[in-house]
Design a protein around this motif. Structure first.
Motif, mmCIF file in Angstrom:
data_model
loop_
_atom_site.group_PDB
_atom_site.id
_atom_site.type_symbol
_atom_site.label_atom_id
_atom_site.label_comp_id
_atom_site.label_asym_id
_atom_site.label_seq_id
_atom_site.Cartn_x
_atom_site.Cartn_y
_atom_site.Cartn_z
ATOM 1 N N THR A 267 0.858 -1.180 0.000
ATOM 2 C CA THR A 267 0.000 0.000 0.000
ATOM 3 C C THR A 267 0.898 1.236 0.000
ATOM 4 O O THR A 267 2.124 1.141 -0.171
ATOM 5 N N LEU A 268 0.288 2.401 0.221
ATOM 6 C CA LEU A 268 1.085 3.633 0.244
ATOM 7 C C LEU A 268 2.096 3.632 1.385
ATOM 8 O O LEU A 268 3.092 4.352 1.324
ATOM 9 N N ALA A 269 1.857 2.832 2.419
ATOM 10 C CA ALA A 269 2.832 2.753 3.500
ATOM 11 C C ALA A 269 4.159 2.179 3.023
ATOM 12 O O ALA A 269 5.205 2.411 3.648
ATOM 13 N N ASP A 270 4.139 1.435 1.923
ATOM 14 C CA ASP A 270 5.358 0.839 1.365
ATOM 15 C C ASP A 270 5.966 1.702 0.270
ATOM 16 O O ASP A 270 6.942 1.281 -0.376
ATOM 17 N N LEU A 271 5.425 2.889 0.037
ATOM 18 C CA LEU A 271 5.921 3.722 -1.050
ATOM 19 C C LEU A 271 7.361 4.168 -0.817
ATOM 20 O O LEU A 271 8.153 4.252 -1.754
ATOM 21 N N GLY A 272 7.728 4.452 0.445
ATOM 22 C CA GLY A 272 9.092 4.875 0.734
ATOM 23 C C GLY A 272 10.114 3.828 0.345
ATOM 24 O O GLY A 272 11.171 4.155 -0.227
ATOM 25 N N ARG A 273 9.820 2.552 0.626
ATOM 26 C CA ARG A 273 10.753 1.489 0.252
ATOM 27 C C ARG A 273 10.871 1.380 -1.254
ATOM 28 O O ARG A 273 11.971 1.119 -1.787
ATOM 29 N N LEU A 274 9.773 1.585 -1.967
ATOM 30 C CA LEU A 274 9.827 1.561 -3.423
ATOM 31 C C LEU A 274 10.716 2.678 -3.955
ATOM 32 O O LEU A 274 11.563 2.455 -4.837
ATOM 33 N N LEU A 275 10.564 3.874 -3.424
ATOM 34 C CA LEU A 275 11.372 5.001 -3.901
ATOM 35 C C LEU A 275 12.847 4.806 -3.576
ATOM 36 O O LEU A 275 13.718 5.166 -4.381
ATOM 37 N N GLU A 276 13.149 4.227 -2.426
ATOM 38 C CA GLU A 276 14.546 3.968 -2.080
ATOM 39 C C GLU A 276 15.170 2.989 -3.064
ATOM 40 O O GLU A 276 16.335 3.141 -3.457
ATOM 41 N N GLY A 277 14.412 1.976 -3.461
ATOM 42 C CA GLY A 277 14.940 1.035 -4.432
ATOM 43 C C GLY A 277 15.214 1.689 -5.775
ATOM 44 O O GLY A 277 16.214 1.377 -6.434
ATOM 45 N N VAL A 278 14.348 2.602 -6.193
ATOM 46 C CA VAL A 278 14.561 3.304 -7.464
ATOM 47 C C VAL A 278 15.780 4.234 -7.349
ATOM 48 O O VAL A 278 16.592 4.340 -8.286
ATOM 49 N N ARG A 279 15.903 4.915 -6.212
ATOM 50 C CA ARG A 279 17.065 5.799 -6.039
ATOM 51 C C ARG A 279 18.363 5.007 -6.066
ATOM 52 O O ARG A 279 19.374 5.455 -6.638
ATOM 53 N N SER A 280 18.357 3.833 -5.446
ATOM 54 C CA SER A 280 19.583 3.037 -5.443
ATOM 55 C C SER A 280 19.960 2.557 -6.827
ATOM 56 O O SER A 280 21.118 2.211 -7.079
ATOM 57 N N ASP A 298 -6.851 0.998 2.118
ATOM 58 C CA ASP A 298 -5.927 0.046 1.514
ATOM 59 C C ASP A 298 -6.201 -0.174 0.035
ATOM 60 O O ASP A 298 -5.262 -0.264 -0.771
ATOM 61 N N GLU A 299 -7.469 -0.283 -0.361
ATOM 62 C CA GLU A 299 -7.775 -0.516 -1.774
ATOM 63 C C GLU A 299 -7.245 0.622 -2.636
ATOM 64 O O GLU A 299 -6.608 0.403 -3.655
ATOM 65 N N CYS A 300 -7.515 1.824 -2.214
ATOM 66 C CA CYS A 300 -7.026 2.987 -2.950
ATOM 67 C C CYS A 300 -5.503 3.045 -2.894
ATOM 68 O O CYS A 300 -4.836 3.351 -3.884
ATOM 69 N N GLY A 301 -4.925 2.752 -1.706
ATOM 70 C CA GLY A 301 -3.477 2.798 -1.557
ATOM 71 C C GLY A 301 -2.767 1.786 -2.440
ATOM 72 O O GLY A 301 -1.707 2.073 -3.001
ATOM 73 N N ARG A 302 -3.336 0.581 -2.590
ATOM 74 C CA ARG A 302 -2.713 -0.415 -3.461
ATOM 75 C C ARG A 302 -2.718 0.046 -4.905
ATOM 76 O O ARG A 302 -1.736 -0.127 -5.634
#
Length: 407
Positions: A267-280, A298-302
């Motif tokens: 969900t959006l709570a995991d967005l930070g980890r996604l952005l860190e992976g892209v930055r790396s 959660d539905e909207c966040g996913r």
């Protein structure tokens, strides 16, 4: 007809026994030969009654023909009277009541023809005798019609139950197929992002001849981690596609090879980890969160997470190294807007632009299923922009339809 109840052989035995009872009562208890008749008529009557008793065995296969032959025997053989009643009853059970009523009336109409061949007494030709025969015929036809109606009712109930069971199985299969299709769609988003990151790191490592051993080691570690995560995701998704009863809450990271574990959907709570992976992976990403409240359902966040993942994957693939800006805005009770943009690559760097790929089409489909709308998904003022707007608490239409169908 329903298969419950006595077997057909038992019914046949009962029909023959009842017909033979008619022969016994007509020839033994009350002899039908009159003074003046040839003694041979007794034997003719016996043979006709026995023949009618055997003919009732064919009442299921040819009910109309069986009834007509037994009626014809009744013209010269009074001992076939119960066999005629059995044939009429079977006819009413197996044919519509108008047919049974017409043949029953025919049996009454040909009754007086017996006087052409046999001597008659005043009692046999009285109005009371005809009324009694008509009453018996009406009762037999009505009883047979009632049995036929009951059989038809039971058949319809059985058919409805079987159809309801079949429809329930089809609905379950349709729901399972829809869920598998949804999981298959997730495969594109998840694996495309993972493998894009692996490809970018591998490409950078191949071109940086002067990289230090530490840099090479770090890049290889990112490639190894990305490949491992892609394998775990692929194993989890294929496991669910193989096993529809897999536990969706199982942790894919701890699943063994061949098992069907599935990690919880991000969900959006995991967005930070996604952005860190892209930055790396070498793509600068900035996040501007302008939401009035961070608790997006959660539905909207996913949906927002997957759209962001797809947009970042496209940016890394088509404009590597270009900065990407991610903007979130919205408030509870209204709409939430996601805007992902990056500068267009230099002219000729990635070839001529083509039609929208499956990723952009997938974004539009996700937005439509969530009840939102796409604001932009293409070049705009020198930037490639993906912007969508979703209802804050909208329920996906597919899930809502599935719940309504189950209810």
């Amino acid at each position: 007809m329903p298969t419950t109840g006595p077997s057909p052989r038992l019914w046949d035995a009962g029909a023959v026994a009842l017909s033979l009872l008619g022969v016994y009562t007509a020839l033994v208890l009350e002899p039908t030969t009159l003074p003046g008749e040839a003694p041979a008529w007794w034997w003719v009557d016996l043979a006709g009654g026995l023949a009618a008793s055997v003919l009732v065995l064919a009442r299921r296969r040819v009910p109309v023909g069986c009834a007509l032959v037994v009626y014809a025997l009744g013209v010269v053989c009074t001992s076939s009277w119960l066999a005629g009643a059995v044939a009429t009853f079977s006819l009413a059970v197996r044919r519509p009541w108008p047919t049974a009523a017409a043949l029953g009336a025919l049996s009454l109409a040909i009754g007086p023809l017996q006087g052409v061949f046999r001597l008659q007494t005043p009692d046999n030709t009285s109005l009371g005798a005809y009324a009694w025969a008509a009453g018996v015929t009406v009762v037999v036809v009505a009883t047979g019609a009632a049995v036929r109606a009951r059989h038809e009712l039971l058949d319809s109930l059985v058919e409805r139950a079987e159809r309801a069971e079949t429809e329930a199985v089809l609905r379950a299969d349709a729901a399972r197929t829809a869920e598998r299709t949804r999981i298959a769609r997730e495969m594109h988003d998840v694996l495309a992002h993972r493998l894009s990151m692996v490809s970018l790191h591998a490409g950078a490592l191949a071109h940086r001849r002067s990289a230090s051993p530490d840099e090479i080691r770090d890049a290889l570690e990112v490639i190894r981690a990305g490949a491992r995560d892609a394998l775990v995701d692929l194993r989890a998704i294929l496991g669910v596609l193989r096993d529809p009863d897999a536990d969706p809450d199982a942790d894919a990271g701890t699943a063994e090879v061949g098992t069907a574990g599935v990690a919880p959907q991000p969900t959006l709570a995991d967005l930070g980890r996604l952005l860190e992976g892209v930055r790396s992976a070498g793509t600068p990403v900035t996040l501007q969160d302008e939401r009035a409240d961070g608790t997006v359902p959660d539905e909207c966040g996913r949906t927002l997470y997957r759209i962001t993942q797809e947009a970042l994957t496209n940016a890394a693939r088509h404009a590597p190294g270009r900065p990407v800006a991610v903007v979130l805005r919205g408030e509870p009770g209204g709409e939430v807007e996601l805007d992902v943009s990056n500068p267009l690559p230099a002219a000729g760097a990635t070839g001529p632009p083509g039609p929208p790929g499956n990723g952009l089409l997938g974004i539009a489909e996700r937005v439509a299923l969530a009840g939102g709308r796409v604001l932009s998904r293409g070049p705009e003022h020198g930037r490639f922009r993906v912007a969508v707007r979703l209802p804050w608490r909208a329920e996906p239409r597919v899930a809502a339809a599935a719940r309504e169908e189950i209810a």
